[in-house]
Design a protein around this motif. Sequence first.
Motif, PDB file in Angstrom:
ATOM      1  N   ARG A  35       0.641  -1.414  -0.465  1.00 16.00           N
ATOM      2  CA  ARG A  35      -0.016   0.062  -0.255  1.00 16.00           C
ATOM      3  C   ARG A  35       1.011   1.130  -0.113  1.00 16.00           C
ATOM      4  O   ARG A  35       2.013   0.959   0.849  1.00 16.00           O
ATOM      5  CB  ARG A  35      -0.964   0.128   1.370  1.00 16.00           C
ATOM      6  N   LEU A  36       0.451   2.311  -0.335  1.00 15.89           N
ATOM      7  CA  LEU A  36       1.185   3.443  -0.531  1.00 15.89           C
ATOM      8  C   LEU A  36       1.149   3.946   1.003  1.00 15.89           C
ATOM      9  O   LEU A  36       0.383   3.837   1.436  1.00 15.89           O
ATOM     10  CB  LEU A  36       0.236   4.334  -1.513  1.00 15.89           C
ATOM     11  N   PRO A  37       2.431   4.975   1.168  1.00 12.09           N
ATOM     12  CA  PRO A  37       2.783   5.175   2.709  1.00 12.09           C
ATOM     13  C   PRO A  37       1.578   6.127   2.691  1.00 12.09           C
ATOM     14  O   PRO A  37       0.832   7.000   1.648  1.00 12.09           O
ATOM     15  CB  PRO A  37       4.134   5.716   2.194  1.00 12.09           C
ATOM     16  N   ASP A  38       0.674   6.919   3.802  1.00  9.71           N
ATOM     17  CA  ASP A  38      -0.179   7.596   4.267  1.00  9.71           C
ATOM     18  C   ASP A  38       0.097   8.708   3.750  1.00  9.71           C
ATOM     19  O   ASP A  38      -0.970   9.757   2.670  1.00  9.71           O
ATOM     20  CB  ASP A  38      -0.690   7.377   5.755  1.00  9.71           C
ATOM     21  N   PRO A  39       0.864   9.905   3.137  1.00 10.47           N
ATOM     22  CA  PRO A  39       0.943  11.175   2.644  1.00 10.47           C
ATOM     23  C   PRO A  39       1.330  11.090   1.153  1.00 10.47           C
ATOM     24  O   PRO A  39       0.471  12.010   1.185  1.00 10.47           O
ATOM     25  CB  PRO A  39       1.886  11.419   3.129  1.00 10.47           C
ATOM     26  N   VAL A  40       1.330  10.207   0.279  1.00  7.93           N
ATOM     27  CA  VAL A  40       1.674  10.163  -0.355  1.00  7.93           C
ATOM     28  C   VAL A  40       0.012   9.084  -1.671  1.00  7.93           C
ATOM     29  O   VAL A  40      -0.473  10.338  -2.322  1.00  7.93           O
ATOM     30  CB  VAL A  40       2.428   8.187  -0.987  1.00  7.93           C
ATOM     31  N   VAL A  93       2.508  14.914  -5.852  1.00 12.79           N
ATOM     32  CA  VAL A  93       2.325  13.534  -5.580  1.00 12.79           C
ATOM     33  C   VAL A  93       3.721  12.601  -5.509  1.00 12.79           C
ATOM     34  O   VAL A  93       4.292  12.206  -5.064  1.00 12.79           O
ATOM     35  CB  VAL A  93       1.315  12.763  -6.240  1.00 12.79           C
ATOM     36  N   TRP A  94       4.630  13.136  -6.713  1.00 13.84           N
ATOM     37  CA  TRP A  94       5.690  12.753  -6.992  1.00 13.84           C
ATOM     38  C   TRP A  94       6.425  13.207  -6.385  1.00 13.84           C
ATOM     39  O   TRP A  94       7.216  12.646  -5.781  1.00 13.84           O
ATOM     40  CB  TRP A  94       6.105  13.284  -8.299  1.00 13.84           C
ATOM     41  N   VAL A  95       6.692  14.655  -5.821  1.00 10.27           N
ATOM     42  CA  VAL A  95       7.280  15.107  -5.112  1.00 10.27           C
ATOM     43  C   VAL A  95       7.288  13.966  -3.259  1.00 10.27           C
ATOM     44  O   VAL A  95       8.523  14.310  -2.190  1.00 10.27           O
ATOM     45  CB  VAL A  95       7.236  16.517  -4.536  1.00 10.27           C
ATOM     46  N   THR A  96       5.708  14.301  -2.621  1.00  6.06           N
ATOM     47  CA  THR A  96       6.045  13.478  -1.286  1.00  6.06           C
ATOM     48  C   THR A  96       6.360  12.371  -1.390  1.00  6.06           C
ATOM     49  O   THR A  96       7.459  11.930  -0.835  1.00  6.06           O
ATOM     50  CB  THR A  96       4.201  13.526  -1.709  1.00  6.06           C
ATOM     51  N   GLN A  98       9.200  10.780  -3.722  1.00  4.80           N
ATOM     52  CA  GLN A  98      10.018  11.008  -3.087  1.00  4.80           C
ATOM     53  C   GLN A  98      10.557  11.295  -2.107  1.00  4.80           C
ATOM     54  O   GLN A  98      12.040  10.732  -1.745  1.00  4.80           O
ATOM     55  CB  GLN A  98      10.206  12.305  -3.804  1.00  4.80           C
ATOM     56  N   VAL A  99      10.107  12.133  -1.368  1.00  2.00           N
ATOM     57  CA  VAL A  99      10.236  12.604  -0.250  1.00  2.00           C
ATOM     58  C   VAL A  99       9.812  11.638   0.649  1.00  2.00           C
ATOM     59  O   VAL A  99      11.212  11.148   1.778  1.00  2.00           O
ATOM     60  CB  VAL A  99       9.791  13.806   0.453  1.00  2.00           C
ATOM     61  N   HIS A 104      12.440   7.648   4.096  1.00  2.00           N
ATOM     62  CA  HIS A 104      12.191   6.602   5.190  1.00  2.00           C
ATOM     63  C   HIS A 104      12.136   4.103   4.478  1.00  2.00           C
ATOM     64  O   HIS A 104      11.974   3.706   4.515  1.00  2.00           O
ATOM     65  CB  HIS A 104      10.793   5.843   5.081  1.00  2.00           C
ATOM     66  N   GLY A 105      12.762   5.442   3.385  1.00  2.00           N
ATOM     67  CA  GLY A 105      13.815   3.939   2.317  1.00  2.00           C
ATOM     68  C   GLY A 105      14.887   3.906   3.233  1.00  2.00           C
ATOM     69  O   GLY A 105      15.971   4.419   3.682  1.00  2.00           O
ATOM     70  N   VAL A 106      15.617   2.890   2.191  1.00  2.00           N
ATOM     71  CA  VAL A 106      16.582   2.186   2.094  1.00  2.00           C
ATOM     72  C   VAL A 106      17.222   2.923   1.439  1.00  2.00           C
ATOM     73  O   VAL A 106      17.201   2.921   0.497  1.00  2.00           O
ATOM     74  CB  VAL A 106      17.107   0.801   2.260  1.00  2.00           C
TER      75      VAL A 106
END
Length: 150
Positions: A35-40, A93-96, A98-99, A104-106
């Motif tokens: 699932r997409l993260p909540d902010p995204v 959407v794209w910027v959120t 990426q941020v 939170h990514g690896v």
Amino acid sequence: MGTAQRRGTPGTDGERQEAPNHRPLWVEEPARRRRLPDPVRTAAVRAVLIIAVTLIQAVIAFLCTMAGSWLAFPMVLSSVASTVVATWGALDVWVTRQVWKQRHGVVSAPSSTARSLRRERRAARRRARAAQRAQQRIRRQGGTGQLSHP
């Protein structure tokens, strides 16, 4: 005995028995992707709503232009402004995304701190689940007929 009783109409003993070839309406399957993260997801929903309103405005502007209505010019202006806002929504959407990935990514280095922390958290979750399953197994068996030690 009538055919209605044999088929299991309500109020008979056949009511409690299910049909032998009963199939569920749907079968739950695990999701293929996470699932997409909540902010995204929030940004994506906002963008979809803005784009939908923009498309509706564009159609109304076109129809007003074809009809020669006085409303055509204001609708065209608002459609242009709305197109700018819709573009901003899609970029948001794209910027959120990426941020979120950056925070939170690896990091793709083998000695990544984030990766080792995540590995430790996964191991801890696995141990907790194994302990929980062992507790449930002990509760199900009820301890009867078991030796106190192996």
